[in-house]
Scaffold this active site. Structure first.
Site, PDB file in Angstrom:
ATOM      1  N   ASP A 126       7.678  13.599   1.621  1.00  0.00           N
ATOM      2  CA  ASP A 126       6.554  12.664   1.657  1.00  0.00           C
ATOM      3  C   ASP A 126       5.495  13.219   2.608  1.00  0.00           C
ATOM      4  O   ASP A 126       5.753  13.400   3.797  1.00  0.00           O
ATOM      5  CB  ASP A 126       7.056  11.304   2.147  1.00  0.00           C
ATOM      6  CG  ASP A 126       6.009  10.202   2.016  1.00  0.00           C
ATOM      7  OD1 ASP A 126       4.809  10.529   1.899  1.00  0.00           O
ATOM      8  OD2 ASP A 126       6.399   9.027   2.038  1.00  0.00           O
ATOM      9  N   SER A 157       5.183   2.102   0.137  1.00  0.00           N
ATOM     10  CA  SER A 157       4.099   2.414   1.061  1.00  0.00           C
ATOM     11  C   SER A 157       3.733   1.193   1.913  1.00  0.00           C
ATOM     12  O   SER A 157       4.613   0.554   2.477  1.00  0.00           O
ATOM     13  CB  SER A 157       2.894   2.951   0.272  1.00  0.00           C
ATOM     14  OG  SER A 157       1.994   3.618   1.119  1.00  0.00           O
ATOM     15  N   HIS A 163       5.771  11.056  -2.023  1.00  0.00           N
ATOM     16  CA  HIS A 163       5.539   9.651  -1.678  1.00  0.00           C
ATOM     17  C   HIS A 163       5.518   8.728  -2.895  1.00  0.00           C
ATOM     18  O   HIS A 163       6.061   7.630  -2.866  1.00  0.00           O
ATOM     19  CB  HIS A 163       4.205   9.531  -0.928  1.00  0.00           C
ATOM     20  CG  HIS A 163       3.930   8.172  -0.379  1.00  0.00           C
ATOM     21  ND1 HIS A 163       4.605   7.653   0.715  1.00  0.00           N
ATOM     22  CD2 HIS A 163       3.048   7.211  -0.764  1.00  0.00           C
ATOM     23  CE1 HIS A 163       4.142   6.442   0.983  1.00  0.00           C
ATOM     24  NE2 HIS A 163       3.201   6.144   0.098  1.00  0.00           N
TER      25      HIS A 163
END
Length: 432
Positions: free
Chosen positions: A329, A234, A363
């Site tokens: 995601d 991330s 994610h």
């Protein structure tokens, strides 16, 4: 790990975990039931409570064979939290008892305690139960708090004298799970938390801080690799990419669902702004019925002309990249960002990268065999975020990715000579 353990609640039914009821967190176990009636229908359950007191649980219906046995690596679940043959399905399919909760494990020295049980059909009478003690830290691995100069983190070192390859592990919020599990495999790992304060109070970030962490690892007495590895996901992904582009000695970077541009905060290095932030618009959050939001379209297009200065010049990197992207995601468009990074490197005549893409994964890719988190509080939003992923596909991606990461670091972070006890650890109980 010792001999298999069997627990029984009746005179006949036996529930076993092989090779042992104690294992490392990222290791699979075989779940076997014996002593049932021929073709008997039963409900299998798993449950655990995390370090914030949230309970996670799963259940699945199985039919015993003609000999009254069930093997989860052989027999299909007929209904419940998952269907089909999934030998670790009871773990990855666990859901929290409250909406928007993430599996928190902050007390690393304490094992994750998973209760497996078998019940009569309808989940009523319990026939047998066993506790799976899943350890995060192997015997001989040390955990040390580091406060040296500006570096504040947690250092994990494997058993033995080394030298070992070294990895800087960047996590958005406090999480040492990945760091200590890598140390079990023979890596010296320094875990740093990106956000030690509320993101709303952060005005800028400085690459110098992370460079100090790289230098700390390079100088450590147990570290023998030529350069340092970095792993992140991330927002931490673009910090890892920036380290590779601007800081000497970064030899291998694993970027999991990261962006190809600097996000959220201006990035400074040696008192100079090197990357402005890619703009985002919280009005583009998509609300869902559960109260969580989808952030896929919040970030501006990094390839737009007005955003070109936010792009990270990864072609400057002398090390190697492993790009990991999840196709489901919902936080942002990881697959597109990865494709753009691959294209950029190819355009500059570079072949120092590998890329892997996971259909159906979300994610929050993590080390395997933990509950899949679909939504939980988002550190940049006042509402929970939807992370995406179909649980079965997500779990399979985590198993594959975890092996891939270790292979990648072993390939590109060669230690001075072969480390002792490499990757194999006996386990013993840690003090609580």
């Amino acid at each position: 790990y010792g001999s298999p353990q069997t627990y029984k609640m009746s005179s006949q039914v036996r529930l076993r975990l092989l090779p042992s009821a104690r294992c490392l967190y990222d290791e699979p176990v075989q779940v076997k039931v014996a002593g049932l009636k021929s073709r008997q229908l039963v409900t299998m359950r798993a449950r655990l409570t995390d370090d914030k007191g949230v309970m996670f649980s799963s259940s699945a219906t199985y039919r015993a064979d003609g000999n009254g046995k069930i093997h989860l690596d052989r027999d299909p679940s007929l209904s419940g939290s998952y269907v089909g043959v999934e030998h670790m399905g009871l773990l990855w399919s666990m859901k929290p008892d409250t909406l928007h909760r993430y599996f928190h494990k902050s007390r690393i020295l304490n094992p994750v305690m998973v209760m497996f049980s078998v019940h009569e059909e309808g989940d009523s009478k319990m026939l047998a139960e066993v506790t799976n003690e899943r350890l995060l830290i192997g015997d001989g691995v040390s955990r040390i708090l580091v406060e040296e100069r500006n570096v504040c983190g947690v250092l994990y070192t494997p058993t033995g004298g080394g030298p070992f390859p070294a990895v800087l592990d960047l996590s958005s919020t406090r999480s040492e799970k990945r760091a200590c599990l890598l140390a079990n495999k023979g890596f010296v790992v320094l875990n740093l938390t990106l956000f030690t304060d509320k993101p709303s109070k952060i005005k800028e970030m400085h690459l110098d801080y992370f460079e100090e962490a790289v230098n700390f690892l390079k100088q450590h007495s147990k570290v023998g690799s030529k350069g340092i590895g970095v792993i992140s996901r991330s927002k931490g992904g673009d910090i890892a990419l920036s380290l590779a582009a601007f800081v000497p000695g970064v030899e291998a970077v694993v970027c999991i669902n990261g962006c190809n541009a600097n996000t959220a905060f201006p990035l400074y290095y040696k008192k100079r702004l090197i990357l402005p932030p890619l703009s985002f618009d919280f009005k583009k959050f998509i609300p869902t019925e559960s109260g969580a939001v989808i952030g896929m379209h919040v970030l501006d297009n990094p390839l737009a002309e007005e955003n070109k200065d936010t792009l990270i010049p990864i072609e400057r990197a002398k090390g190697h990249f492993l790009f990991v992207a999840s196709e489901d995601d919902l936080n942002w468009d990881s697959k597109t960002y990865m494709d753009q990074m691959v294209e950029r490197l190819k355009r500059h005549g570079k072949d120092n990268f590998e890329s892997v893409c996971y259909p159906g994964a979300g994610h929050l890719l993590e080390p395997p065999y933990g509950p899949h988190c679909e939504s939980c509080p988002h550190y940049l939003s006042d509402k929970p975020g939807m992370w995406g992923g179909e649980s079965r596909s997500h779990a399979a991606a985590e198993v594959h990715m975890w092996k891939k990461i270790q292979e990648f670091f072993r390939t590109h972070l060669k230690a001075g000579h072969k480390a002792t006890n490499h990757g194999t650890f006996l386990l013993k109980k840690k003090s609580l």
